[in-house]
Design a protein around this motif. Structure first.
Motif, PDB file in Angstrom:
ATOM      1  N   LEU A 130     -10.438  -5.981  -0.757  1.00 42.73           N
ATOM      2  CA  LEU A 130      -9.219  -5.185  -0.759  1.00 42.73           C
ATOM      3  C   LEU A 130      -9.582  -3.742  -1.114  1.00 42.73           C
ATOM      4  O   LEU A 130     -10.622  -3.495  -1.736  1.00 42.73           O
ATOM      5  N   PRO A 131      -8.749  -2.767  -0.737  1.00 40.90           N
ATOM      6  CA  PRO A 131      -9.050  -1.366  -1.080  1.00 40.90           C
ATOM      7  C   PRO A 131      -8.945  -1.141  -2.590  1.00 40.90           C
ATOM      8  O   PRO A 131      -8.072  -1.665  -3.251  1.00 40.90           O
ATOM      9  N   HIS A 132      -9.850  -0.316  -3.114  1.00 39.78           N
ATOM     10  CA  HIS A 132      -9.873  -0.079  -4.567  1.00 39.78           C
ATOM     11  C   HIS A 132      -9.587   1.349  -4.965  1.00 39.78           C
ATOM     12  O   HIS A 132      -9.503   1.656  -6.154  1.00 39.78           O
ATOM     13  N   LEU A 149       0.831  -1.206   0.000  1.00 41.21           N
ATOM     14  CA  LEU A 149       0.000   0.000   0.000  1.00 41.21           C
ATOM     15  C   LEU A 149       0.864   1.253   0.000  1.00 41.21           C
ATOM     16  O   LEU A 149       0.589   2.221  -0.706  1.00 41.21           O
ATOM     17  N   TRP A 150       1.924   1.244   0.829  1.00 47.45           N
ATOM     18  CA  TRP A 150       2.813   2.404   0.896  1.00 47.45           C
ATOM     19  C   TRP A 150       3.511   2.632  -0.441  1.00 47.45           C
ATOM     20  O   TRP A 150       3.657   3.771  -0.882  1.00 47.45           O
ATOM     21  N   ALA A 173      -8.284  -1.287  10.126  1.00 47.03           N
ATOM     22  CA  ALA A 173      -7.635  -0.073  10.639  1.00 47.03           C
ATOM     23  C   ALA A 173      -6.422   0.305   9.794  1.00 47.03           C
ATOM     24  O   ALA A 173      -6.123   1.490   9.619  1.00 47.03           O
ATOM     25  N   ASP A 174      -5.716  -0.695   9.263  1.00 48.69           N
ATOM     26  CA  ASP A 174      -4.522  -0.438   8.454  1.00 48.69           C
ATOM     27  C   ASP A 174      -4.846  -0.113   6.995  1.00 48.69           C
ATOM     28  O   ASP A 174      -3.938   0.165   6.203  1.00 48.69           O
ATOM     29  N   ARG A 231      -4.086 -12.713  10.230  1.00 48.01           N
ATOM     30  CA  ARG A 231      -4.167 -11.629   9.241  1.00 48.01           C
ATOM     31  C   ARG A 231      -3.774 -12.142   7.859  1.00 48.01           C
ATOM     32  O   ARG A 231      -4.395 -11.795   6.844  1.00 48.01           O
ATOM     33  N   GLY A 232      -2.729 -12.957   7.817  1.00 51.18           N
ATOM     34  CA  GLY A 232      -2.277 -13.498   6.545  1.00 51.18           C
ATOM     35  C   GLY A 232      -3.317 -14.381   5.879  1.00 51.18           C
ATOM     36  O   GLY A 232      -3.490 -14.335   4.650  1.00 51.18           O
TER      37      GLY A 232
END
Length: 288
Positions: free
Chosen positions: A285-287, A82-83, A271-272, A233-234
């Motif tokens: 997942l974020p889009h 993400l970063w 949160a992450d 998490r994985g």
């Protein structure tokens, strides 16, 4: 010491993608993100696939974050993906798609810390900066300071110690930065160092003092992966990467029996920003 290590590095340095002539600054930045807490052998195939798909920052910036997370696959610590995606957007918007060569500009990118900024400036652009990683710190601790292990990290102290050894010419500084890291990775390893193969063993303060045991502060040992929140998490991330539609709560419940730990892991991912709640129910997942 620098000249001995540079000569050794020219003869013994590994052939790695980021050391090949013409390797891009973007490739160097991606490799540094991937190499954080991940062995070289695991990074290389992911790096090659990543750069084939996204050869420039603009290419990655044009893709949704979800695709970066899918491509990150099993590298671990997926926040790095993400970063890196956000850094690609920043490079595209602020620097016309060109990875900057200035340390301060690099530090302003998402996920780029002091080591990565200096590594990109030094290795991609040939600028004279002290670059300090765990391997560098260990070689300096033994060869110069006579300690079996380095003291806890200190940005000012560590950079000053490396600066004192760094050759004046840009080319030699580049090779010494790379060479001392390689020496720590291959020869001056944490356990059972290969002192008989070390190019600076004759001048090593630790060897000269009889290789005394380390008596300083002990680094905290990371908890085992099996059964940890990281494992849960994985598992959830693996399910989200594989799906191209929202993963339901019921599907997530099948991944791990402990409801409290499972909820904690999912809440952490939300949160992450690694997972988002879908308007249709479930999680993706974020889009954007």
């Amino acid at each position: 010491m620098a000249s001995d290590i540079i000569a050794w590095f020219h003869e013994n340095g590994r052939t790695l993608p980021w050391r090949e002539p013409g390797f891009s600054a973007w490739g160097t930045l991606v490799s540094e993100f991937m190499l954080q807490q991940t062995p070289v052998s695991r990074v290389i195939p992911h790096l090659e696939a990543w750069l084939e798909r996204w050869p420039t920052p603009a290419d990655l910036a044009d893709s949704p974050p979800a695709e970066a997370l899918r491509a990150w696959s099993s590298l671990g610590y997926p926040r790095r993906a993400l970063w890196l995606h956000e850094a690609a957007v920043q490079i595209t918007e602020r620097h016309a798609g060109v990875v900057p060569d200035d340390v301060d500009d690099l530090l302003a990118l998402k996920g780029v810390g002091d080591y990565t900024a200096r590594a990109v400036a030094a290795f991609a652009y040939g600028k004279r900066h002290p670059v300090v990683d765990t391997n560098t710190r260990r070689v300096i601790a033994r060869a110069v300071q006579g300690q079996a292990e380095p003291a806890p990290p200190s940005r000012g102290r560590d950079l000053a110690a490396m600066e004192a050894l760094l050759p004046e010419s840009d080319t030699d500084a580049h090779d010494f930065n790379a060479g001392i890291m390689e020496l720590g990775a291959l020869i001056c390893v944490a356990k059972s160092p290969r002192c008989g193969q070390c190019p600076v063993s004759a001048r090593c303060a630790w060897l000269a003092d009889g290789s005394p045991a380390y008596l300083g502060p002990v680094k905290a040992v990371q908890k085992k992966y099996e059964g940890s929140d990281r494992q849960v998490r994985g598992l959830i991330m693996k399910e989200l990467r594989a799906a191209h539609k929202p993963v339901t709560t019921a599907e997530i419940e099948t991944l791990w029996p402990d409801a409290v730990q499972r909820t904690r892991a999912l809440d952490g991912l939300l949160a992450d920003g690694l997972a988002v709640a879908s308007a249709q129910g479930g999680y993706t997942l974020p889009h954007g």
